[in-house]
Design an enzyme around this catalytic site. Sequence first.
Site, PDB file in Angstrom:
ATOM      1  N   ASP A  25       0.835  -1.204   0.000  1.00  0.00           N
ATOM      2  CA  ASP A  25       0.000   0.000   0.000  1.00  0.00           C
ATOM      3  C   ASP A  25       0.871   1.257   0.000  1.00  0.00           C
ATOM      4  O   ASP A  25       1.991   1.241   0.506  1.00  0.00           O
ATOM      5  CB  ASP A  25      -0.894  -0.025   1.251  1.00  0.00           C
ATOM      6  CG  ASP A  25      -2.007   1.001   1.172  1.00  0.00           C
ATOM      7  OD1 ASP A  25      -2.302   1.498   0.064  1.00  0.00           O
ATOM      8  OD2 ASP A  25      -2.588   1.313   2.228  1.00  0.00           O
ATOM      9  N   ASN A  27       1.388   3.459  -2.873  1.00  0.00           N
ATOM     10  CA  ASN A  27       1.973   3.920  -4.150  1.00  0.00           C
ATOM     11  C   ASN A  27       1.478   5.326  -4.502  1.00  0.00           C
ATOM     12  O   ASN A  27       2.247   6.179  -4.941  1.00  0.00           O
ATOM     13  CB  ASN A  27       1.577   2.986  -5.304  1.00  0.00           C
ATOM     14  CG  ASN A  27       2.174   1.606  -5.161  1.00  0.00           C
ATOM     15  OD1 ASN A  27       2.983   1.364  -4.282  1.00  0.00           O
ATOM     16  ND2 ASN A  27       1.767   0.689  -6.026  1.00  0.00           N
ATOM     17  N   GLY A  28       0.171   5.548  -4.301  1.00  0.00           N
ATOM     18  CA  GLY A  28      -0.429   6.841  -4.636  1.00  0.00           C
ATOM     19  C   GLY A  28       0.157   7.949  -3.774  1.00  0.00           C
ATOM     20  O   GLY A  28       0.527   9.027  -4.251  1.00  0.00           O
ATOM     21  N   TRP A  30       3.006   7.951  -2.189  1.00  0.00           N
ATOM     22  CA  TRP A  30       4.428   8.141  -2.546  1.00  0.00           C
ATOM     23  C   TRP A  30       4.538   9.112  -3.714  1.00  0.00           C
ATOM     24  O   TRP A  30       5.360  10.026  -3.705  1.00  0.00           O
ATOM     25  CB  TRP A  30       5.040   6.783  -2.907  1.00  0.00           C
ATOM     26  CG  TRP A  30       6.488   6.821  -3.258  1.00  0.00           C
ATOM     27  CD1 TRP A  30       7.549   6.658  -2.409  1.00  0.00           C
ATOM     28  CD2 TRP A  30       7.056   7.041  -4.567  1.00  0.00           C
ATOM     29  NE1 TRP A  30       8.722   6.756  -3.092  1.00  0.00           N
ATOM     30  CE2 TRP A  30       8.460   6.994  -4.427  1.00  0.00           C
ATOM     31  CE3 TRP A  30       6.519   7.258  -5.834  1.00  0.00           C
ATOM     32  CZ2 TRP A  30       9.333   7.164  -5.501  1.00  0.00           C
ATOM     33  CZ3 TRP A  30       7.379   7.435  -6.903  1.00  0.00           C
ATOM     34  CH2 TRP A  30       8.771   7.393  -6.733  1.00  0.00           C
ATOM     35  N   ARG A  38      -0.153   9.216  -9.985  1.00  0.00           N
ATOM     36  CA  ARG A  38      -0.273   7.961  -9.230  1.00  0.00           C
ATOM     37  C   ARG A  38       0.412   6.802  -9.952  1.00  0.00           C
ATOM     38  O   ARG A  38       0.974   5.900  -9.327  1.00  0.00           O
ATOM     39  CB  ARG A  38      -1.757   7.622  -9.012  1.00  0.00           C
ATOM     40  CG  ARG A  38      -2.488   8.616  -8.135  1.00  0.00           C
ATOM     41  CD  ARG A  38      -3.956   8.220  -7.995  1.00  0.00           C
ATOM     42  NE  ARG A  38      -4.098   6.852  -7.533  1.00  0.00           N
ATOM     43  CZ  ARG A  38      -4.004   6.477  -6.260  1.00  0.00           C
ATOM     44  NH1 ARG A  38      -3.772   7.370  -5.312  1.00  0.00           N
ATOM     45  NH2 ARG A  38      -4.150   5.212  -5.913  1.00  0.00           N
ATOM     46  N   ASN A  73     -10.495  -2.888  -6.789  1.00  0.00           N
ATOM     47  CA  ASN A  73      -9.652  -1.943  -7.552  1.00  0.00           C
ATOM     48  C   ASN A  73     -10.192  -1.665  -8.961  1.00  0.00           C
ATOM     49  O   ASN A  73      -9.826  -0.661  -9.574  1.00  0.00           O
ATOM     50  CB  ASN A  73      -8.200  -2.438  -7.659  1.00  0.00           C
ATOM     51  CG  ASN A  73      -7.400  -2.252  -6.391  1.00  0.00           C
ATOM     52  OD1 ASN A  73      -6.411  -2.946  -6.162  1.00  0.00           O
ATOM     53  ND2 ASN A  73      -7.804  -1.318  -5.540  1.00  0.00           N
ATOM     54  N   TRP A  74     -11.089  -2.518  -9.471  1.00  0.00           N
ATOM     55  CA  TRP A  74     -11.680  -2.250 -10.801  1.00  0.00           C
ATOM     56  C   TRP A  74     -12.430  -0.926 -10.809  1.00  0.00           C
ATOM     57  O   TRP A  74     -12.661  -0.341 -11.865  1.00  0.00           O
ATOM     58  CB  TRP A  74     -12.648  -3.372 -11.211  1.00  0.00           C
ATOM     59  CG  TRP A  74     -12.006  -4.704 -11.450  1.00  0.00           C
ATOM     60  CD1 TRP A  74     -12.185  -5.841 -10.710  1.00  0.00           C
ATOM     61  CD2 TRP A  74     -11.098  -5.063 -12.510  1.00  0.00           C
ATOM     62  NE1 TRP A  74     -11.434  -6.870 -11.220  1.00  0.00           N
ATOM     63  CE2 TRP A  74     -10.760  -6.429 -12.328  1.00  0.00           C
ATOM     64  CE3 TRP A  74     -10.518  -4.376 -13.584  1.00  0.00           C
ATOM     65  CZ2 TRP A  74      -9.890  -7.104 -13.178  1.00  0.00           C
ATOM     66  CZ3 TRP A  74      -9.655  -5.053 -14.430  1.00  0.00           C
ATOM     67  CH2 TRP A  74      -9.349  -6.400 -14.223  1.00  0.00           C
ATOM     68  N   ARG A  76     -11.439   1.869  -9.659  1.00  0.00           N
ATOM     69  CA  ARG A  76     -10.563   3.050  -9.792  1.00  0.00           C
ATOM     70  C   ARG A  76     -10.715   3.639 -11.200  1.00  0.00           C
ATOM     71  O   ARG A  76     -11.237   2.975 -12.102  1.00  0.00           O
ATOM     72  CB  ARG A  76      -9.109   2.634  -9.542  1.00  0.00           C
ATOM     73  CG  ARG A  76      -8.883   2.274  -8.085  1.00  0.00           C
ATOM     74  CD  ARG A  76      -7.424   2.191  -7.757  1.00  0.00           C
ATOM     75  NE  ARG A  76      -7.271   1.951  -6.329  1.00  0.00           N
ATOM     76  CZ  ARG A  76      -6.160   2.102  -5.658  1.00  0.00           C
ATOM     77  NH1 ARG A  76      -5.057   2.494  -6.263  1.00  0.00           N
ATOM     78  NH2 ARG A  76      -6.102   1.869  -4.373  1.00  0.00           N
ATOM     79  N   ARG A 190       1.998  -5.103   6.012  1.00  0.00           N
ATOM     80  CA  ARG A 190       1.236  -4.057   5.326  1.00  0.00           C
ATOM     81  C   ARG A 190       2.050  -2.769   5.372  1.00  0.00           C
ATOM     82  O   ARG A 190       2.465  -2.327   6.449  1.00  0.00           O
ATOM     83  CB  ARG A 190      -0.129  -3.829   5.961  1.00  0.00           C
ATOM     84  CG  ARG A 190      -0.865  -2.708   5.230  1.00  0.00           C
ATOM     85  CD  ARG A 190      -2.334  -2.623   5.496  1.00  0.00           C
ATOM     86  NE  ARG A 190      -2.902  -1.666   4.546  1.00  0.00           N
ATOM     87  CZ  ARG A 190      -4.111  -1.684   4.069  1.00  0.00           C
ATOM     88  NH1 ARG A 190      -4.941  -2.611   4.451  1.00  0.00           N
ATOM     89  NH2 ARG A 190      -4.523  -0.769   3.215  1.00  0.00           N
ATOM     90  N   SER A 198      -8.332  -5.094   4.583  1.00  0.00           N
ATOM     91  CA  SER A 198      -8.792  -4.736   3.238  1.00  0.00           C
ATOM     92  C   SER A 198      -9.175  -5.948   2.379  1.00  0.00           C
ATOM     93  O   SER A 198      -8.761  -6.059   1.217  1.00  0.00           O
ATOM     94  CB  SER A 198      -7.721  -3.909   2.509  1.00  0.00           C
ATOM     95  OG  SER A 198      -7.454  -2.744   3.222  1.00  0.00           O
TER      96      SER A 198
HETATM   97  C1  FPP Z   1      -1.788   0.219  -3.449  1.00  0.00           C
HETATM   98  O1  FPP Z   1      -1.356   1.557  -3.446  1.00  0.00           O
HETATM   99  C2  FPP Z   1      -1.223  -0.533  -4.562  1.00  0.00           C
HETATM  100  C3  FPP Z   1      -1.948  -1.089  -5.574  1.00  0.00           C
HETATM  101  C4  FPP Z   1      -3.407  -0.971  -5.661  1.00  0.00           C
HETATM  102  C5  FPP Z   1      -1.321  -1.797  -6.690  1.00  0.00           C
HETATM  103  C6  FPP Z   1      -0.046  -2.536  -6.405  1.00  0.00           C
HETATM  104  C7  FPP Z   1       0.695  -2.654  -7.686  1.00  0.00           C
HETATM  105  C8  FPP Z   1       2.030  -2.601  -7.845  1.00  0.00           C
HETATM  106  C9  FPP Z   1       2.969  -2.534  -6.716  1.00  0.00           C
HETATM  107  C10 FPP Z   1       2.656  -2.598  -9.208  1.00  0.00           C
HETATM  108  C11 FPP Z   1       2.415  -3.789 -10.041  1.00  0.00           C
HETATM  109  C12 FPP Z   1       2.553  -5.089  -9.337  1.00  0.00           C
HETATM  110  C13 FPP Z   1       2.987  -6.222  -9.885  1.00  0.00           C
HETATM  111  C14 FPP Z   1       2.956  -7.476  -9.090  1.00  0.00           C
HETATM  112  C15 FPP Z   1       3.510  -6.302 -11.246  1.00  0.00           C
HETATM  113  P1  FPP Z   1      -2.462   2.704  -3.552  1.00  0.00           P
HETATM  114  O2  FPP Z   1      -2.585   3.068  -4.981  1.00  0.00           O
HETATM  115  O3  FPP Z   1      -3.724   2.262  -2.904  1.00  0.00           O
HETATM  116  O4  FPP Z   1      -1.766   3.839  -2.717  1.00  0.00           O
HETATM  117  P2  FPP Z   1      -2.485   4.989  -1.865  1.00  0.00           P
HETATM  118  O5  FPP Z   1      -3.278   4.305  -0.781  1.00  0.00           O
HETATM  119  O6  FPP Z   1      -1.330   5.760  -1.323  1.00  0.00           O
HETATM  120  O7  FPP Z   1      -3.334   5.783  -2.812  1.00  0.00           O
END
Ligand code: FPP
Length: 252
Positions: A25, A27-28, A30, A38, A73-74, A76, A190, A198
């Site tokens: 969790d 990525n967004g 970061w 994102r 996640n679909w 999004r 996590r 989740s």
């Molecule tokens: C959650 O961060 C992450 C995801 C929904 C996707 C995870 C995908 C990857 C790490 C890249 C691809 C993976 C593989 C296995 C090839 P978030 O977007 O919910 O972050 P946030 O809560 O900060 O917005």
Amino acid sequence: MPMKGKLESSILPEKLPAHIAIIMDGNGRWANVKNLDRISGHREGMKSVRSVVRAARNIGVRYVTLYAFSAQNWQRPKLEVDALMGLLKHYLSTESDTLIENGIRLNAIGRLRELPEDVHAALDDTMEKTRHCRDMTLTLALSYGGREEILDAVKRMVSDGASSPENISTANFSSYLYTANLPEPDLLIRTSGEMRISNFMLWQLAYTEIYVTKTLWPDFRKGHLVKAILNYQKRERRFGLTGEQVKIREVI
Ligand code: FPP
């Protein structure tokens, strides 16, 4: 064989978690901190995937399961869903050789039929190519939801005619889950500080040790994994027993 750092050398091989599951969790967030979109966060997150998978394998972990895309996640924005599917396909097409070289078998759980056809085909292809690999199993949870998994198991049980109450046990029910061939996770990591499950592996996490770190997934690399494992090794796992009973069982 890569050199072991000081922290890594303090890992006790006899107390290694066999199965580590990870909710990746942050990525967004970061990307947001860095004023990036994102998708850049997901791209950087993929580098963490590569680093952590390789590190886990070198440490001797037998199973790693990554929550890569949830059933929810679909919902999004399409741009983000398409980008995640693109990244996944890219990972599958560029990583097969590395997985094979490292003895890593690829596996997937979730409603895989919901994936775009080309992604599904790439997934099948990599799973087939790595079938013979024995050092570690990497499971990607894709279009995955824990509740959905339990419902799918119940539906299969009913359609198999295995639904009479006396036939239902925890072992028998587990065999209908997507994870039938996997041990239950010993450690759940996590990232990004959120204290929730989740909809991830709801059944399988019953006795799993949970480790939450504030580190955002794109910043989570080998050193963070080592710290999580060392933290896990200090825990006393009781499985519903008393501390005394656990000690007696350890002696036996
Ligand atoms: C959650 O961060 C992450 C995801 C929904 C996707 C995870 C995908 C990857 C790490 C890249 C691809 C993976 C593989 C296995 C090839 P978030 O977007 O919910 O972050 P946030 O809560 O900060 O917005």
